[in-house]
Scaffold this motif. Structure first.
Motif, PDB file in Angstrom:
ATOM      1  N   UNK A 169       0.824  -1.209   0.000  1.00 50.32           N
ATOM      2  CA  UNK A 169       0.000   0.000   0.000  1.00 50.32           C
ATOM      3  C   UNK A 169       0.863   1.267   0.000  1.00 50.32           C
ATOM      4  N   UNK A 170       1.975   1.218   0.741  1.00 48.50           N
ATOM      5  CA  UNK A 170       2.870   2.378   0.774  1.00 48.50           C
ATOM      6  C   UNK A 170       3.496   2.619  -0.601  1.00 48.50           C
ATOM      7  N   UNK A 171       3.840   1.536  -1.293  1.00 48.80           N
ATOM      8  CA  UNK A 171       4.391   1.648  -2.650  1.00 48.80           C
ATOM      9  C   UNK A 171       3.381   2.331  -3.577  1.00 48.80           C
ATOM     10  N   UNK A 172       2.095   1.941  -3.459  1.00 46.87           N
ATOM     11  CA  UNK A 172       1.035   2.555  -4.269  1.00 46.87           C
ATOM     12  C   UNK A 172       0.936   4.056  -4.000  1.00 46.87           C
ATOM     13  N   UNK A 173       1.236   4.472  -2.777  1.00 44.48           N
ATOM     14  CA  UNK A 173       1.124   5.891  -2.402  1.00 44.48           C
ATOM     15  C   UNK A 173       2.444   6.643  -2.572  1.00 44.48           C
ATOM     16  N   UNK A 174       3.495   5.930  -2.996  1.00 36.07           N
ATOM     17  CA  UNK A 174       4.786   6.577  -3.163  1.00 36.07           C
ATOM     18  C   UNK A 174       5.464   6.915  -1.849  1.00 36.07           C
ATOM     19  N   UNK A 175       5.222   6.088  -0.826  1.00 42.41           N
ATOM     20  CA  UNK A 175       5.799   6.321   0.494  1.00 42.41           C
ATOM     21  C   UNK A 175       6.837   5.238   0.784  1.00 42.41           C
ATOM     22  N   UNK A 176       7.997   5.653   1.278  1.00 42.60           N
ATOM     23  CA  UNK A 176       9.014   4.694   1.719  1.00 42.60           C
ATOM     24  C   UNK A 176       8.808   4.429   3.205  1.00 42.60           C
ATOM     25  N   UNK A 177       8.898   3.164   3.594  1.00 44.10           N
ATOM     26  CA  UNK A 177       8.710   2.789   4.993  1.00 44.10           C
ATOM     27  C   UNK A 177       9.990   2.186   5.562  1.00 44.10           C
ATOM     28  N   UNK A 178      10.270   2.544   6.798  1.00 47.05           N
ATOM     29  CA  UNK A 178      11.378   1.968   7.557  1.00 47.05           C
ATOM     30  C   UNK A 178      10.745   1.315   8.787  1.00 47.05           C
ATOM     31  N   UNK A 179      10.665  -0.025   8.798  1.00 47.20           N
ATOM     32  CA  UNK A 179       9.930  -0.742   9.843  1.00 47.20           C
ATOM     33  C   UNK A 179      10.899  -1.463  10.779  1.00 47.20           C
ATOM     34  N   UNK A 180      10.807  -1.159  12.066  1.00 45.98           N
ATOM     35  CA  UNK A 180      11.535  -1.899  13.095  1.00 45.98           C
ATOM     36  C   UNK A 180      10.508  -2.577  14.001  1.00 45.98           C
ATOM     37  N   UNK A 181      10.940  -3.632  14.706  1.00 42.06           N
ATOM     38  CA  UNK A 181       9.929  -4.397  15.445  1.00 42.06           C
ATOM     39  C   UNK A 181      10.505  -5.233  16.571  1.00 42.06           C
ATOM     40  N   UNK A 182       9.646  -5.470  17.558  1.00 46.89           N
ATOM     41  CA  UNK A 182       9.765  -6.591  18.480  1.00 46.89           C
ATOM     42  C   UNK A 182       8.893  -7.680  17.870  1.00 46.89           C
ATOM     43  N   UNK A 183       9.478  -8.782  17.465  1.00 40.62           N
ATOM     44  CA  UNK A 183       8.688  -9.810  16.782  1.00 40.62           C
ATOM     45  C   UNK A 183       9.492 -11.065  16.572  1.00 40.62           C
ATOM     46  N   UNK A 184       9.292 -11.693  15.394  1.00 42.67           N
ATOM     47  CA  UNK A 184       9.938 -12.975  15.144  1.00 42.67           C
ATOM     48  C   UNK A 184      10.446 -13.107  13.724  1.00 42.67           C
ATOM     49  N   UNK A 185      10.859 -14.315  13.338  1.00 44.74           N
ATOM     50  CA  UNK A 185      11.520 -14.530  12.041  1.00 44.74           C
ATOM     51  C   UNK A 185      10.637 -14.236  10.832  1.00 44.74           C
ATOM     52  N   UNK A 186       9.340 -14.470  10.949  1.00 40.40           N
ATOM     53  CA  UNK A 186       8.461 -14.181   9.805  1.00 40.40           C
ATOM     54  C   UNK A 186       8.437 -12.686   9.509  1.00 40.40           C
ATOM     55  N   UNK A 187       8.412 -11.871  10.582  1.00 41.71           N
ATOM     56  CA  UNK A 187       8.398 -10.418  10.399  1.00 41.71           C
ATOM     57  C   UNK A 187       9.721  -9.947   9.798  1.00 41.71           C
ATOM     58  N   UNK A 188      10.812 -10.553  10.237  1.00 41.73           N
ATOM     59  CA  UNK A 188      12.116 -10.210   9.662  1.00 41.73           C
ATOM     60  C   UNK A 188      12.147 -10.550   8.172  1.00 41.73           C
ATOM     61  N   UNK A 189      11.592 -11.715   7.834  1.00 41.18           N
ATOM     62  CA  UNK A 189      11.546 -12.145   6.433  1.00 41.18           C
ATOM     63  C   UNK A 189      10.692 -11.195   5.596  1.00 41.18           C
ATOM     64  N   UNK A 190       9.649 -10.621   6.226  1.00 39.83           N
ATOM     65  CA  UNK A 190       8.762  -9.690   5.511  1.00 39.83           C
ATOM     66  C   UNK A 190       9.383  -8.302   5.352  1.00 39.83           C
ATOM     67  N   UNK A 191      10.516  -8.070   6.025  1.00 40.40           N
ATOM     68  CA  UNK A 191      11.206  -6.800   5.804  1.00 40.40           C
ATOM     69  C   UNK A 191      11.392  -5.918   7.017  1.00 40.40           C
ATOM     70  N   UNK A 192      11.021  -6.393   8.205  1.00 39.85           N
ATOM     71  CA  UNK A 192      11.222  -5.594   9.416  1.00 39.85           C
ATOM     72  C   UNK A 192      12.632  -5.814   9.966  1.00 39.85           C
ATOM     73  N   UNK A 193      13.208  -4.766  10.555  1.00 35.27           N
ATOM     74  CA  UNK A 193      14.457  -4.901  11.281  1.00 35.27           C
ATOM     75  C   UNK A 193      14.115  -5.234  12.725  1.00 35.27           C
TER      76      UNK A 193
END
Length: 399
Positions: A32-56
């Protein structure tokens, strides 16, 4: 002014289920951010699936989840360490928006800190804790609503509950509807796993947390032993969600003399291949139902935790399985704590193996449940809600 690296989003969640839901949301956010021309920088407390999806990842939370009073004690220090790390990350790179996913106690603590330290940063709560089912008091609900600028609710009843407390809440529907759009292909799953097309198959899902191995694995294995005596040709599958659980599962199969095997990285196929699943209560119940596989649900916690909840906190709910909660009907048999005996679980599973009418009644309940979970696109709707909130001008801090 936009950060050179993009708009910063911080996500906080816990356990295996939260990691899955976080990953699905991150994928939708990026689209959705790509459609709007927005760059996202995502950091997280989470797990390996979130890391695989692009979160730091700033901390791994899938190993510190618990259910119950005494069960939570061993995880208090690790959780506090993760919270400290999260606060350091936030201080170093203040976010433009924070998303909380489930994981109530740690997220309430983090939310309190955020409102004090970063009052201008909007907080979106997605997959809110199921206070609408088992709140012991309204205090946590009120605190949760006070800390959340927006809420994205996956259940209708949940949205109505939080609305009564003044929340700005939107019912977005359940994200698993997209993940399981049609009944599972049993024949294809059996071929994938090298199973005979016509042998009875029962899949056991006892645990995604270490504590559940202790209280649930022996229970489900004992039930399986009874089933094997009644149905000598039955094969058992045990999908393992974490490599750390594999040894316990394999030892259990051998100890109880069960014909079957542990399955890694093919959990969905292991469910699809089954005639019946015997599972712990939780998100897995919805996944199994959306795959149209008959199931029996069981859950046990520390007996002392259960007695405190029952006698002192007056914990009393009509259902615990999400499948039954969504339609407010007993679609799947559930056996909790003292009622969860190997004999009772085995009897319910045996009925589903043999009685086609019982299987069809359950599947009719599943169809009703699917309707109640809302239309496809829950993650996309939530991503739009998040990005709309991100686009709104926030009040500036006074110098």
């Amino acid at each position: 002014m936009e950060h050179p690296s993009g708009r910063r989003i911080f996500i906080s969640t816990g356990d295996v289920s939260g990691d899955l839901q976080g990953a699905l949301l991150i994928e939708a956010l990026r689209d959705r951010a790509c459609d709007r021309g927005i760059a996202l920088d995502i950091t997280a407390l989470g797990g390996p699936r979130m890391a695989e999806a692009g979160a730091t990842l700033v901390g791994e939370t899938t190993t510190v989840g618990s259910v119950g009073i005494f069960e939570a004690l061993p995880y208090m220090l690790p959780t506090l360490r993760l919270q400290r790390r999260a606060k350091q990350t936030l201080a170093h790179s203040p976010p433009d928006l924070v998303i909380m996913i489930d994981n109530m106690v740690p997220n309430l603590a983090l939310g309190k800190y955020l409102k004090r330290a970063y009052p201008q940063v909007p907080v979106v709560y997605y997959i809110a804790p199921q206070q609408w089912v088992w709140a012991f008091s309204t205090a946590d609900t009120e605190q949760l609503v006070a800390q959340s600028d927006r809420m994205a609710s996956i259940f209708k009843a949940e949205a109505e509950y939080y609305q009564r407390f003044g929340a700005d809440v939107t019912w977005v529907g359940h994200p698993l509807v997209d993940r399981y759009p049609a009944p599972a292909d049993q024949a294809a799953a059996r071929q994938q796993l090298g199973l005979p097309p016509d042998a009875p198959v029962v899949t056991l899902l006892p645990a995604s947390r270490r504590q559940e191995v202790k209280y649930l694995l022996p229970l489900l294995l004992q039930a399986a032993q009874i089933l094997q005596a009644r149905h000598p040709g039955v094969r058992f599958l045990l999908p393992v969600s974490s490599p750390s659980l594999r040894a316990s599962f394999e030892q259990g199969l051998a100890q109880y003399g069960l014909s079957g095997r542990v399955v890694s990285d093919q959990g969905q196929a292991a469910i699809a291949a089954a005639d019946v699943a015997i599972t712990k209560s939780g998100t897995a119940n919805l996944e199994i139902a959306l795959m149209d596989v008959p199931q029996v649900v069981a859950y046990r916690i520390n007996p002392l935790s259960a007695r405190i909840a029952h006698h002192l906190l007056k914990f009393d709910v009509p259902y615990v399985s999400p499948v039954n909660l969504v339609v407010n009907q007993p679609v799947v048999p559930e056996f909790l704590q003292w009622e969860a005996t190997p004999a009772a679980i085995a009897a319910a599973a045996s009925t589903l193996l043999q009685d086609e009418a019982a299987r069809q009644r359950m599947r009719a309940g599943y169809a009703k449940m699917r309707q109640e979970l809302g239309p496809p696109g829950a993650c996309q709707r939530t991503a739009d809600l998040v990005l709309d909130t991100l686009a709104q001008p926030q009040p500036r801090e006074l110098a």
